[in-house]
Design a protein around this motif. Structure first.
Motif, short mmCIF file in Angstrom:
data_model
loop_
_atom_site.label_atom_id
_atom_site.label_comp_id
_atom_site.label_asym_id
_atom_site.label_seq_id
_atom_site.Cartn_x
_atom_site.Cartn_y
_atom_site.Cartn_z
N ARG E 126 -30.60 -29.62 -3.93
CA ARG E 126 -31.18 -28.48 -3.20
C ARG E 126 -32.36 -27.88 -3.97
O ARG E 126 -33.43 -27.65 -3.41
N LEU E 130 -36.38 -27.74 -3.10
CA LEU E 130 -37.16 -26.50 -3.10
C LEU E 130 -38.40 -26.64 -3.98
O LEU E 130 -39.45 -26.07 -3.70
N ALA E 138 -39.58 -24.66 0.32
CA ALA E 138 -38.70 -23.78 1.08
C ALA E 138 -38.98 -23.83 2.58
O ALA E 138 -38.12 -23.50 3.39
N TYR E 245 -34.18 -28.67 5.96
CA TYR E 245 -34.48 -27.65 4.96
C TYR E 245 -33.69 -27.99 3.70
O TYR E 245 -32.71 -28.74 3.76
N PRO E 246 -34.10 -27.42 2.56
CA PRO E 246 -33.30 -27.68 1.35
C PRO E 246 -31.85 -27.25 1.54
O PRO E 246 -30.95 -27.76 0.89
N SER E 247 -31.62 -26.33 2.44
CA SER E 247 -30.26 -25.84 2.63
C SER E 247 -29.54 -26.57 3.75
O SER E 247 -28.48 -26.14 4.19
N SER E 248 -30.11 -27.68 4.22
CA SER E 248 -29.44 -28.38 5.32
C SER E 248 -28.10 -28.97 4.90
O SER E 248 -27.17 -29.06 5.68
N PHE E 249 -28.04 -29.44 3.66
CA PHE E 249 -26.75 -29.89 3.12
C PHE E 249 -26.54 -29.20 1.78
O PHE E 249 -27.36 -29.35 0.88
#
Ligand code: ATP
Ligand code: ATP
Ligand code: MG
Ligand code: MG
Lengths: 289, 237, 369, 261, 323
Positions: E126, E130, E138, E245-249
């Motif tokens: 992650r 980013l 981001a 997005y970096p937060s997808s996983f």
């Protein structure tokens, strides 16, 4: 420089205390307690409730946190972990249980204490400013000192008390401990309760400084995992070392790497992975078999 | 002092003990010999409550032992040296020994016993503050015997104390067992593969095979029993 | 018994980020209950009871898609949420395929600029409020140097980048813009040390969560920082009081119209009802009360839109209704032409607050176009 | 003496400050049975681990048929034909006895892993071959009765035999047995002694073993090497060793009828 | 294959490819397509995790590979103009390569150490997403086109998803096909010599190496197959959401993958599939519980663990024992 060290020391003290509880539980039952962070949050909310809602003194809140979490830990061990460990074929199965408990506590915390960030008034005011070289609020110093005192008393307890010795024996060889007359079920429960209590105590201590909210649980667990990995899982001295090392790394990294943007944690993680590749059992851990 | 009546013990579905009856008198040293998997260790595990028996009775000093938790049994004066030593590796020799006295609360008495153990095994005094994992195998074996003695037991259970130990140390251990039984009046139940040694230092012996007692009697007699000679002692040394 | 009009909510209401969605869902539920109590909402010839259909996406974009699918399945055409960038982007295909208008609380411009057309920004974006705040502070407080800190996560980082851009465009000197922190930080002193050393006049906490704000403020003050601190996100006064006490005085944030100077009776009643229903008010709801209001008012303006989002879209361009939550003759309209090239944003008043002794005071009010 | 099959040359192993092996040298002839004895902690297992490639010598080297094998990873050493068994009973716990032995035939598979994945003809031939050979070994060691027992349920003695079966399944030329008779009674020990000799006689194996059971060692060994505190203190035939005062002093002790030894 | 097994497989394929669409068409519950697509994809990722369990490693890092796979596919499609169909295997292969590089050092770790390092790995992925320029940081990558046409020698095998009336069905069929293939591969691995070797590794690595198994190689092989699965699952998710997005996983996803395996049962090849289905569907079904959703969800997870600590499929065992 002094400031970095002071920050690292303060962070390290609180981290070490968190890691201690986790490593204690791990060493006794081989359980990686995913819910450790949630226990910490719960402890924080207990103190918050006692201090901010009931208006009782901070120390009462802290004691309440310790007591509530100890009871919670004991019950969780007795009614959840013990039966599962007894019946499961692979000991990793406890991870599902631990994760389930983490989710459950998240849900309970949300229902009991709400979604908001909470905090209690500062317990002491003022900031120590030593010539602009070290700036440290008094409450932080107090909490740091308290944390270190707690760590020291924990070590003394484990080293010299009969209960402590029994728990160490239990951690090293369950069967042999049983043959010494140690009631393994009872001491596992005490150990788990103690571990949970430590988590709760840190929560209670930090609520005065950082406040507390629902979201702090998961990341706290991950950080605690990091610390016990650095120091060696299941080893008390390792947990303490791991806590202080991570604290220092954070403090140093955030200062030195600030100019390069968002990479402090990336660097810490990468260092850790390289370190573990070289030394798979952490600093002081026993080789894993 | 201790008696087994028709004890049966199972692991999952496999039986390990099939109607075993044995007895041990106060002050006696009794040896259990037998092939691998005969059930010798299982007898000791049944006594200390590490394994629950399926049927039969175990009595100790007139009281029923089976069904009680291990911690409780240890408290009643039974100490065991388990198979494979099982030291507490990260503790000092001192703490290991003190763990042996876990069930006791008389501070002075513990100190006294500690002193006598250290006198019996002077090597342990030399290594008093050393971490147990760094001891040699023989030293570890002495330490766990000492650890068992710390409980001031009336009955001492030893599971293959000579396993993996150099001959010279085995001799030391055998002498120590004899001395313990003689000096302190402790009754001993000894499981051994080294049958010659077991027969030499015990009063009576039971030979087991596949979960049953097949032969028993005074050790001195069995030493000359042809069946025992053939099965356990071999011809010459 | 009235027929039911279902309005959806897809957002995070459990787990660590629960705070974001909960204030959203609760403000919707409060308003819906209130309207139903008044007899319902009349759209065209029919009077409906409003029902809120919530879906907890656990802040997982994959779940958010499932939530949007569920809304489509339930025949819901108007959805509030999701609360974060990745979720808002992920549900876009579903919303567009199924004819759903949704009101994310997320700032990526692609969501609102053509060819995207089904998302409506539910609040003021930081790249809109930022310049206004910085300008105000330049003019009134002589701010010259700004520093930015943000959490190391998608939303705050993109908000920071937007803020930096805006500040530079205004001619401000950006003295620090690379410091980030993990959201779980328990001690911000090391984080803020280099920022404070860069000696800014204004410290911007980009996209700061209500949880982190008090700690950041406190650490900055304890490090001896005396300048201004601001953020473009909504905050909660109680949280600030508990977490930073008087150290938070002077902290500037963006809120809805609930400061005493601005709040209408309706707003006060809303706060009241919310508090009764859920035990405690959350100041973040000041901004989150609007989305539902916009949906219902637009539907009233064009009843055909009730199951046809194209009708809704065409109404948006000319839509105007009174803003019940604000004193004076404030209006509800759709804006965003400047930022997105089409009207895909609700026009909530850009109320810039200053925290003082446990309460927010209005610093100034602006409008976004 | 024919050319040695295994040569230990000046092997020294240090763990931190501790010297577990210090300059140990000796040769092993083909088809020889050689025992390594010595007090607990003398460094016997450590020596074996170095021969089998589990740890690398600090100084010195091990040659197999004249080629250096120290420094190679264990699976390569095994591939060359030098295989060890373990001091602790080491088996695959949740497989049956037969599965244990079949799996251990790994080195002899001719088909590739991909071949096994797709079930090629060669793979099937291999499987059949392994099964046959496994049954042979099981019969040879007299483990027929427990062929389908779960390994975790076996008593000590059987575990040791199984450990040896696993070692044999790799078809080694040199097998290193670490305390193979521990936990066996006299009768069983003697049976195993006979088996080991048959291994040598019938299969041409070279056997190195570490053992504390002196009657067995004396009976089985062609030669004995004695180690004390990491140093080789004696090397010779059983009778030479038995009479060697240094060995008696360090290891054997003198006989004592009172305790039957 | 025995006839019984053949019938089982047939029934399974029939169920997945015919009965499910039929059921959805009849009931009109079109939203189930996405739910089942997710289940299929997540169970592909979970299959990988299960394989690492099979060599005795607790893997809490599958989220990292799903993210890497997703980014590889997204970047290739958006920046290099690749067809989605080409990026699908490439995403898997890229993950396999990454996992070899990472696996070589970390696979030496065991037990909780490996578990925790992989957990950290998810965070590393992650944070890297980013920080790296190629991932667009981001801001993520959005507006990714739907999978285009797949044609071989001018023959359209798979039509352009954008032209389909019902891309949901297409995604479902694709995900289901991937799942079927994945589990077939997994089943073959486990039931071939490779599986026996993996088991030997799980039970005792030292002994395995003493019988000549190249343990390091085998571990890395299993881990890279595992990561391959993770990468593919990630890539398809990106195609569905058309954004990453970096937060997808994140860590939660990694933990979930692991939980799916536990819940189904570590001893059963099809455990992770069942686990995924139950946990994922369970959450959706519980949405009626409103604010008690998480409480009930986690409560039932704990209860299941108490009742069946060895996974749900251990029910089968009991039956066999009784017979
Ligand atoms: N944990 C266990 N699970 C299943 N079966 C067991 C277990 N422990 C022992 N057994 C079985 O019980 C029987 C008796 O074992 P026990 O350990 O009592 O034998 P023993 O006489 O001490 O043998 P040894 O000399 O090898 O130590 C054996 O057949 C063994 O297979
Ligand atoms: N990995 C290691 N790290 C540190 N010390 C070690 C290690 N392995 C062995 N040792 C030490 O090296 C010495 C020799 O050990 P080794 O196991 O070779 O003895 P041994 O001769 O086989 O003894 P025994 O007869 O008791 O099996 C011991 O003191 C042991 O503690
Ligand atoms: Mg035994
Ligand atoms: Mg050894």
């Amino acid at each position: 420089m002094e400031q970095i060290l002071a920050n690292g020391l303060y962070l390290g003290a609180q981290y070490a205390l968190i890691a201690l509880g986790l490593t204690l539980i791990f060493s006794l039952m081989n359980v990686l307690n995913f819910a450790h962070g949630q226990m910490y949050v719960f402890g924080g909310f207990v103190t918050y409730t006692v201090v901010a809602q009931f208006g009782l003194p901070f120390i009462v809140g802290l004691l309440a946190s310790a007591a509530v979490l100890a009871v919670m830990g004991g019950l969780i061990e007795k009614f959840l972990f013990r039966p599962v460990i007894r019946r499961s074929k692979r000991e990793e199965s406890t991870m599902l249980l631990a994760a389930g408990i983490a989710f459950f506590l998240d849900a309970v915390i949300l229902l009991l204490f709400g979604e908001k960030q909470r905090g209690v008034p500062k317990i002491v005011n003022g900031v120590l400013n030593w010539d602009m070289r070290i700036i440290m609020p008094y409450d932080r110093i107090l909490i740091g000192v308290l944390a270190i005192t707690l760590i020291a008393s924990f070590i003394l307890f484990m080293q010299y008390s009969r209960t402590g010795r029994a728990m160490r024996a239990l951690a090293q060889d369950r069967m042999a401990a049983q043959l010494m007359g140690v009631d393994v079920d009872r001491y596992s429960m005490i150990g788990f309760a103690l571990g949970a209590m430590l988590a709760g105590l840190v929560g209670g201590l930090l609520v005065t400084i950082t406040g507390i909210n629902l979201g702090m649980g998961g990341p706290t667990s991950v950080k605690a995992f990091l610390m016990i990995m650095i120091g060696g899982a299941g080893v008390i001295s390792g947990a303490i070392a791991g806590g202080f090392i991570l604290g220092m790394m954070e403090s140093v990294g955030l200062t030195l790497l600030a100019a390069y943007g968002d990479i402090t944690y990336l660097v810490i993680f990468a260092t850790l992975m390289v370190f573990l590749a070289i030394r798979p059992q952490g600093l002081m851990g026993k080789p894993w078999g | 002092m201790l008696s087994f009546e028709n004890v049966e013990l199972y692991y999952d579905h496999v039986y390990a003990l099939k109607g075993v009856s044995i007895e041990l008198m106060e002050g006696e040293t009794v040896a259990l010999i037998g092939a691998n998997g005969a059930g010798k260790s299982s007898i000791l595990r049944a006594i200390t409550g590490l394994r629950k028996i399926k049927s039969g009775r175990i009595t100790y000093l007139g009281e029923r032992l089976d069904g009680r938790p291990a911690a409780d049994i240890v408290r009643s004066g039974i100490a065991m040296v388990p198979e494979g030593r099982r030291v507490f590796p990260l503790m000092s020799v001192k703490d290991n020994l003190l763990m042996g006295a876990f069930t006791r609360t008389d501070k002075a008495g513990i100190d006294q016993t500690l002193e006598s153990v250290l006198t019996r095994f002077p090597r342990l005094r030399e290594r008093f503050n050393q971490q147990a994992s760094t001891l040699s195998g023989g030293e570890q074996q002495m330490m766990v015997i000492g650890r068992a003695l710390m409980a001031k037991p009336r009955l001492l259970l030893l599971d293959e104390p000579s396993l993996g130990i150099a001959p010279k140390l085995v001799q030391d251990i055998a002498r120590a067992i004899v001395a313990i039984s003689r000096d302190e009046g402790v009754s001993v139940l000894l499981v051994e593969q080294n049958s010659r040694m077991a027969l030499s230092i015990s009063n009576r012996t039971y030979a087991l095979s596949t979960g049953q007692v097949v032969l028993s009697g005074p050790s001195a007699d069995l030493m000359h029993d042809e069946r025992i000679k053939a099965a356990y002692l071999g011809g010459e040394l | 018994e009235n027929p039911v009009l279902k309005i959806g909510f897809v957002g995070v209401t459990s787990g660590p980020a629960a705070a974001w969605g909960i204030s959203n869902q609760r403000s919707m539920e409060t308003r819906a209950a209130w309207l139903n109590e008044l007899g319902g909402v009349t759209i065209g010839d029919t009077t409906y009871d409003v029902e809120i259909v919530p879906f907890d996406d656990q802040k997982d974009p994959k779940r958010a898609i499932a939530g949007m699918e569920k809304m489509a399945q339930d025949g819901v055409h108007y959805v509030v949420g999701p609360n974060v960038d990745d979720g808002a982007a992920a549900v876009r295909p579903v919303a567009e395929q199924n004819g759903i208008m949704y009101f994310p609380y997320a700032f990526p411009k692609e969501l609102y600029t053509p060819p995207a057309s089904n998302a409506i920004l539910g609040m003021v974006a930081n790249y809109q409020s930022g310049p206004a705040i910085y300008k105000h502070l330049m003019d009134n407080s002589g701010v010259k140097k700004v520093a930015f800190v943000a959490a190391n996560e998608s939303d705050p980082l993109s908000q920071r980048d937007g803020g930096v851009e805006a500040a530079k465009a205004l001619g401000l000197e950006v003295v620090s813009d690379s410091v980030t922190y993990q959201v779980d930080t328990t001690d911000f002193t090391p984080v803020l040390l280099p920022v404070i050393q860069s000696a800014p006049d204004l410290l911007v906490l980009s996209g700061v969560s209500p949880a982190n704000a008090p700690q950041l403020i406190r650490s900055a003050r304890e490090l001896g920082y005396t300048g201004l601190i601001s953020t473009e996100t909504a905050q909660d006064a109680t949280v600030l009081t508990e977490g930073a006490g008087e150290l938070a005085n002077g902290f500037i944030s963006v809120g809805g119209a609930s400061t005493p100077e601005l709040a209408s009776d309706a707003m006060r009643e809303f706060v009241d009802r919310y508090t009764k229903m859920f035990g405690e008010y959350n100041d973040e709801s000041n901004t989150k009360v609007y989305a539902l209001e916009y949906i219902l008012e637009t539907l009233k303006a064009n009843p055909a839109a009730i199951d046809d989002v194209e009708a809704f879209k065409s109404t948006m361009d000319t839509f105007e209704a009174p803003n019940p939550f604000m004193v004076g003759d404030a209006k509800l309209t759709y804006v965003g032409s400047t930022s997105f090239g089409q009207k895909r944003q609700v026009s909530v008043p850009l109320v810039v607050n200053e925290f003082r002794d446990g309460k927010f005071e209005t610093l100034f009010v602006a409008q976004v176009d | 003496m024919t050319a040695p099959i295994l040569q230990i040359k000046g092997v020294t192993k240090r763990f931190g400050g501790l010297t577990a092996n210090s300059d140990i040298s000796f040769d092993v002839a083909p088809r020889e049975i050689l025992s390594v004895i010595g007090p607990n902690g003398a460094g016997k297992s450590t020596l074996f681990k170095q021969i089998a490639g589990f740890i690398n010598p600090t100084v010195g080297e091990v040659l197999f048929k004249g080629d250096r094998i120290s420094g190679l990873p264990p699976h390569k050493v095994a591939r060359l034909g030098v295989v060890r068994t373990f001091q602790e009973t080491t088996i695959f716990r949740s497989m049956t006895v037969r599965e244990n032995v079949i799996v251990a035939h790994h080195l002899r598979s001719k088909a590739s892993l991909l071949g096994f994945f797709f079930g090629s003809g060669q793979a099937r031939a291999d499987e059949a071959d392994f099964a046959r050979s496994a049954d042979d070994i099981i019969d040879f060691l007299g483990l027929q009765s427990i062929r389908n027992e779960m390994a975790s349920n076996l008593p000590q003695g059987h575990l040791r035999a199984l450990g040896m079966a696993i070692g044999l399944a790799t078809h080694p030329e040199v097998i290193l047995l670490d305390e193979p008779f521990a936990g066996m009674n006299h009768d069983e020990t003697m049976r195993m002694v006979a088996l080991v000799r048959r291994l040598r006689d019938e299969r041409g194996l070279t056997v190195l073993l570490v053992e504390h059971d002196m009657p067995a060692v004396m009976k089985i060994s062609d030669r004995i090497v004695c180690i004390n505190f990491g140093e080789k203190i004696a090397e010779g035939t059983p009778s030479e060793i038995q009479a060697n005062p240094r060995v008696i002093e360090a290891y054997l002790g003198s006989e004592d009828a009172a305790i039957g030894m | 294959m025995t006839p019984v097994r053949l019938i089982g497989v047939g029934a399974y394929l029939l169920g997945v490819f015919a009965l499910v669409p039929l059921f959805i068409a009849v009931t009109g519950r079109w939203d189930f397509y996405y739910t089942l697509t997710s289940v299929a994809l997540l169970s592909v990722g979970a299959a990988g995790v299960w394989l690492t369990f099979y060599i005795g490693r607790i893997n809490i890092g599958q989220g990292a590979y799903a993210l890497v796979g997703g980014y590889v596919s997204a970047i290739l499609v958006v920046k290099a103009g690749f067809s989605f169909w080409a990026t699908l295997p490439l995403a898997g292969i890229a993950c396999a390569i990454v996992s070899v590089v990472i696996g070589l050092p970390i696979l030496r770790l065991r037990g909780v150490y490996f578990a925790m390092v992989t957990l950290v790995l998810t965070e590393v992925a992650r944070l890297s997403a980013l920080a790296l320029p190629v991932t667009n940081g981001a801001k993520g990558i959005t507006s990714i086109p739907l999978p285009g046409e797949l044609a071989v020698f001018g023959l359209t095998i798979i039509p352009d998803f954008a032209t389909l009336a019902n891309p949901k069905l297409a995604f479902y069929l694709m995900a289901a096909a991937l799942m079927v293939v994945t589990y077939f591969v997994l089943w073959r691995i486990v039931n071939s010599r490779l599986g026996h070797l993996c088991r030997s590794l799980q039970q005792n690595e030292e002994l395995a190496s003493s019988i000549g198994v190249n343990t390091a190689m085998l571990r890395v092989l299993a881990y890279s197959i595992s990561s391959f699965f993770g990468g593919i699952a990630g890539a398809v998710f990106v195609a569905i959401s058309q954004s990453i997005y970096p937060s997808s996983f994140v860590v939660t996803d990694s933990v979930n993958f692991m939980l799916y395996c536990f819940l189904g049962g570590l001893g059963y090849v099809f455990g992770p599939m069942l686990g995924t289905l139950l946990l994922y569907f369970g959450w959706d079904l519980l949405s009626i519980a409103k604010q008690y959703q998480l409480l009930i969800y986690s409560g039932s997870m704990i209860a299941l663990m108490l009742l069946l600590p060895n996974g749900i499929l251990s029910l089968l065992d009991k039956k066999e024992n009784r017979q």
